[in-house]
Design a protein around this motif. Structure first.
Motif, PDB file in Angstrom:
ATOM      1  N   GLN A 360       0.830  -1.200   0.000  1.00  0.00           N
ATOM      2  CA  GLN A 360       0.000   0.000   0.000  1.00  0.00           C
ATOM      3  C   GLN A 360       0.868   1.255   0.000  1.00  0.00           C
ATOM      4  O   GLN A 360       0.563   2.231  -0.696  1.00  0.00           O
ATOM      5  N   LYS A 363       2.229   1.745  -3.465  1.00  0.00           N
ATOM      6  CA  LYS A 363       1.218   2.290  -4.370  1.00  0.00           C
ATOM      7  C   LYS A 363       0.942   3.756  -4.063  1.00  0.00           C
ATOM      8  O   LYS A 363       0.689   4.554  -4.973  1.00  0.00           O
ATOM      9  N   LEU A 364       0.989   4.110  -2.770  1.00  0.00           N
ATOM     10  CA  LEU A 364       0.838   5.514  -2.400  1.00  0.00           C
ATOM     11  C   LEU A 364       1.961   6.348  -3.007  1.00  0.00           C
ATOM     12  O   LEU A 364       1.724   7.431  -3.559  1.00  0.00           O
ATOM     13  N   LEU A 367       1.339   6.912  -6.643  1.00  0.00           N
ATOM     14  CA  LEU A 367       0.330   7.944  -6.877  1.00  0.00           C
ATOM     15  C   LEU A 367       0.902   9.332  -6.631  1.00  0.00           C
ATOM     16  O   LEU A 367       0.634  10.274  -7.385  1.00  0.00           O
ATOM     17  N   TYR A 583      -4.733   6.911  -0.250  1.00  0.00           N
ATOM     18  CA  TYR A 583      -4.744   5.657  -1.013  1.00  0.00           C
ATOM     19  C   TYR A 583      -5.908   4.745  -0.635  1.00  0.00           C
ATOM     20  O   TYR A 583      -6.715   4.369  -1.487  1.00  0.00           O
ATOM     21  N   THR A 584      -6.019   4.386   0.647  1.00  0.00           N
ATOM     22  CA  THR A 584      -6.967   3.341   1.045  1.00  0.00           C
ATOM     23  C   THR A 584      -8.405   3.700   0.688  1.00  0.00           C
ATOM     24  O   THR A 584      -9.105   2.930   0.008  1.00  0.00           O
ATOM     25  N   PRO A 586      -9.743   6.303  -1.295  1.00  0.00           N
ATOM     26  CA  PRO A 586     -10.024   6.499  -2.730  1.00  0.00           C
ATOM     27  C   PRO A 586     -10.033   5.194  -3.516  1.00  0.00           C
ATOM     28  O   PRO A 586     -10.871   5.009  -4.404  1.00  0.00           O
ATOM     29  N   THR A 587      -9.121   4.290  -3.182  1.00  0.00           N
ATOM     30  CA  THR A 587      -9.051   3.016  -3.909  1.00  0.00           C
ATOM     31  C   THR A 587     -10.302   2.183  -3.680  1.00  0.00           C
ATOM     32  O   THR A 587     -10.874   1.616  -4.626  1.00  0.00           O
ATOM     33  N   ARG A 588     -10.743   2.111  -2.441  1.00  0.00           N
ATOM     34  CA  ARG A 588     -11.926   1.301  -2.144  1.00  0.00           C
ATOM     35  C   ARG A 588     -13.189   1.900  -2.760  1.00  0.00           C
ATOM     36  O   ARG A 588     -14.069   1.171  -3.227  1.00  0.00           O
ATOM     37  N   GLU A 590     -13.349   3.780  -5.526  1.00  0.00           N
ATOM     38  CA  GLU A 590     -13.281   3.588  -6.979  1.00  0.00           C
ATOM     39  C   GLU A 590     -13.564   2.140  -7.367  1.00  0.00           C
ATOM     40  O   GLU A 590     -14.229   1.874  -8.370  1.00  0.00           O
ATOM     41  N   LYS A 591     -13.061   1.189  -6.570  1.00  0.00           N
ATOM     42  CA  LYS A 591     -13.312  -0.222  -6.873  1.00  0.00           C
ATOM     43  C   LYS A 591     -14.785  -0.578  -6.705  1.00  0.00           C
ATOM     44  O   LYS A 591     -15.285  -1.496  -7.362  1.00  0.00           O
ATOM     45  N   THR A 602     -13.092  12.971  -3.514  1.00  0.00           N
ATOM     46  CA  THR A 602     -12.609  12.572  -2.188  1.00  0.00           C
ATOM     47  C   THR A 602     -12.168  13.803  -1.406  1.00  0.00           C
ATOM     48  O   THR A 602     -11.384  14.617  -1.904  1.00  0.00           O
TER      49      THR A 602
END
Length: 675
Positions: A360, A363-364, A367, A583-584, A586-588, A590-591, A602
């Motif tokens: 994570q 990935k952050l 981004l 990250y956490t 926004p990712t959740r 969008e998914k 966000t």
């Protein structure tokens, strides 16, 4: 183990195996034959069977490593023209006449010329002879006491069934003339005779060889298990490189040793079993060491304190996140969950959970790098610390007249006690703590429990702290305005959905920390404010990130189903941007949305917005005194009003007892006469 130590150990182990001349690890007995069973023929007629010509009496045939050995009852005679030794080994049988086989002939009878030849025949899977056959091998027989030995390394690798061939035929002959009769002595072991089942020859060399290969495989497995944990959990690139090198090295070493020391199938199974078992053990042992790491904030036993200065300090206390991945706060949280019986993955699986967290962070960083116009690898990091420092700088630029502004963290350094001691050492006697927690949580209690380690009440220190952010009407109004301002111009509020997201805590913690109750009240107040601002009641959804429903995915699907074209994800529990907000969440979100036509907005941390800084100023103005005396009742360290500084409470009591003893001794001592 370092790379250098690993290489040195491996070289020493390999050299030891070579110098001790360890036999190749496999040793199989093809058959054992009874002695004193030599046939005697006179002029072609069988006369007797018994103890004749021990030099041709076959005892056994063995394969040790790549050495084929014919063991005899006496020293063989190969070059006198009257003794011959023949071996035929059929490795596998394609048909009755087409076979993969090896034929060996040594010596000769009836005075014929000496012969020493080994011939190998190879066929393909359909039974046809290969176009290119191995060349015959001449003069390869070695005579060693009561043995004939052949080195098979040239041809043995071509046969897959060398450990357990179809059959082994042996014929030994000795011809002579006795009393005018042609006498033939012969011992045979032919197809159809029952051989001893193949098995390992447990001699000293084989035992050493088996132990050596098992040791190498065990060492390789243990190392691989350990470095897998390090690879999962470390973010230091040099250590990651080392783990990859060591993994390749130890596995390569194990393969090399097993290839070098030819193995039987049983031994291969043993070694693979040991390899797998030691991988598990190495993983377990490294995990055990990792999970014993503690998040410590070392405190001095003695600290010089300038009590004459009357300075002031403003400390900004926040949850804290490291700039790069750090597993220690997660490990501390794991043990709290374990203590309170919260369901979670076992300790054995925690390296994998830490690896997920490390990913994570990666990935952050990716981004963050994509958003930056110009960046270098060193600049890509979690911005939490930088933002928290920006807050203190913004406060310093306001009307506040504190002499120093310092950041303190719970999940990072410096911690609250380290910062308090620093401020006191610089002469601060009036300290205000800006509490950036929205509610009373596990992390906040960690900060309070750390403060309880030191009794600050005896040095005339005045410490104030602001209330939790979630209880502030101004914070609630600030978030309501921020959500409304984020709505795209011209949007229909009836088609705008709002998620009020907070991280949450396990249900088992509700009796320990009132976070859930306080967060629900906070989000309820914001929900009511948004409804007054024109948002539809059914389109404002308070949700949790973890531990309890409703969660993000369920709420998003319901909002989409109700016709919302815009979804605003407002994070209410994180005043500073970090892993969760960037990250956490926004990712959740969008998914959870499969429709690309839906707009997602966000709202992350409040950071250094001018409006929020004004709110912080009002909170600082209304800060209330902390009960230092009550907090310091069970303190390990007591700060003294004298310039001695901080001393351990136990040491202080010991000094008082010693002082009383000295006074008592002085009182009881009689005056001595002058000489």
């Amino acid at each position: 183990m370092s790379k250098r130590s690993l290489v040195l150990f491996s070289l020493a182990l390999t050299l030891t195996l070579v110098l001790t001349s360890i036999g190749l690890a496999n040793g199989v007995t093809y058959f054992e034959d009874s002695t004193n069973d030599v046939f005697r023929y006179e002029d072609g007629t069988l006369i007797a069977k018994g103890d004749f010509a021990n030099e041709i009496d076959v005892v056994s045939v063995t394969l040790i490593g790549t050495e084929l050995t014919l063991n005899l009852a006496a020293d063989p005679k190969t070059n006198d023209g009257f003794h011959s030794y023949e071996i035929v080994i059929v490795w596998d049988n394609i048909s009755q006449t087409i076979q993969n086989k090896t034929e060996i002939t040594v010596g000769n009878v009836d005075g014929a010329p000496f012969v020493d030849v080994m011939t190998n025949y190879l066929v393909n899977a359909t039974g046809h002879p290969l176009a290119s056959q191995p060349a015959p091998i001449y003069n390869s027989t070695q005579v060693k006491n009561q043995k004939l030995v052949w080195e098979m390394d040239v041809c043995l690798y071509q046969y897959t069934s060398y450990v357990s061939p179809m059959y082994v035929n042996v014929t030994t002959k000795y011809t002579t003339e006795i009393e005018g009769k042609n006498v033939l002595f012969m011992d045979t072991h032919l197809k159809g005779e029952t051989p001893t089942p193949p098995g390992i020859i447990w001699n000293f060399s084989t035992i050493l060889s088996v132990a050596g290969t098992l040791l190498v495989c065990g060492f390789a497995g243990y190392t691989l298990g350990q470095i897998s944990v390090y690879y999962f959990t470390t973010n230091i690139r040099s250590k990651q490189t080392n783990t990859i090198f060591m993994a390749v090295f130890v596995v390569g070493l194990a393969v090399l040793v097993n290839f070098w020391f030819w193995l039987t199938p049983w031994q291969i199974l043993w070694n693979v079993g040991i390899f797998l078992i030691t991988i598990v053990f190495g993983y377990y042992w490294a995990t055990r060491g990792l999970m014993r790491l503690k998040f410590d904030s070392p405190l001095p036993e003695n600290l010089p304190i300038d009590t004459e200065e009357q300075l002031s300090a403003c400390i900004v206390l926040s949850k804290g996140e490291s700039e790069d991945y750090n597993p220690l706060p997660y490990i501390r949280r794991f043990y709290k969950k374990e203590e309170t019986n919260v369901e979670q993955k076992s300790k054995f699986l925690q390296p994998i959970e830490l690896y997920k967290m490390k990913r994570q962070y990666k990935k952050l960083f990716k981004l963050q790098a994509q958003k930056a116009v110009e960046f270098t690898e060193k600049e890509v990091k979690n911005p939490y610390r930088d933002i928290s420092k920006d807050i203190t700088e913004k406060l310093e630029e306001t009307f506040l007249d504190y002499d120093m502004y310092i950041n303190a963290y719970v999940n990072d350094w410096p911690t609250i006690n380290q910062v308090l001691l620093t401020a006191i050492a610089r002469g601060a006697s009036n300290i205000t703590i800006l509490n950036l927690f929205t509610s009373q949580s596990f992390e906040y209690e960690l900060a309070i429990n750390e403060m309880k380690r030191i009794d600050y009440s005896k040095i005339g220190l005045n410490v104030k702290q602001t209330d939790f952010l979630g209880k502030s009407k101004k914070i609630q109004n600030y978030l309501i305005k921020k959500v409304k301002a984020s709505v795209p111009e011209g949007s229909d509020l009836a088609k705008v959905g709002v998620l009020l997201i907070s991280e949450g805590q396990p249900k088992e913690w509700d009796s320990l920390y009132p976070l859930t109750e306080e967060e629900e009240a906070f989000k309820k107040a914001i929900t009511q404010g948004l409804q007054k601002a024109g948002f539809q009641e059914q389109n404002v959804r308070p949700v949790w990130l973890n531990y309890r429903p409703p969660q993000i995915e369920d709420a998003v699907q319901e909002l989409v189903a109700s016709g919302c074209q815009t979804i605003i994800a407002a994070i209410t529990s994180e005043p500073i941007d970090g892993l969760l907000t960037l990250y956490t969440v926004p990712t959740r979100v969008e998914k959870a949305i499969s429709d690309e036509s839906i707009t997602v907005i966000t709202i992350g941390g409040w950071n250094v917005d001018d409006e929020i800084i004004k709110v912080y100023l009002s909170l600082i103005t209304d800060a209330k005194a902390l009960p230092l005396e009550e907090l310091g009742k069970e303190a390990e360290i007591v700060l003294q009003a004298s310039k001695v500084g901080a001393t351990l409470k136990e040491a202080e009591d010991h000094e008082e007892d010693k002082h009383e003893e000295n006074k008592s001794e002085d009182k009881n001592e009689e005056p001595s006469e002058d000489k």
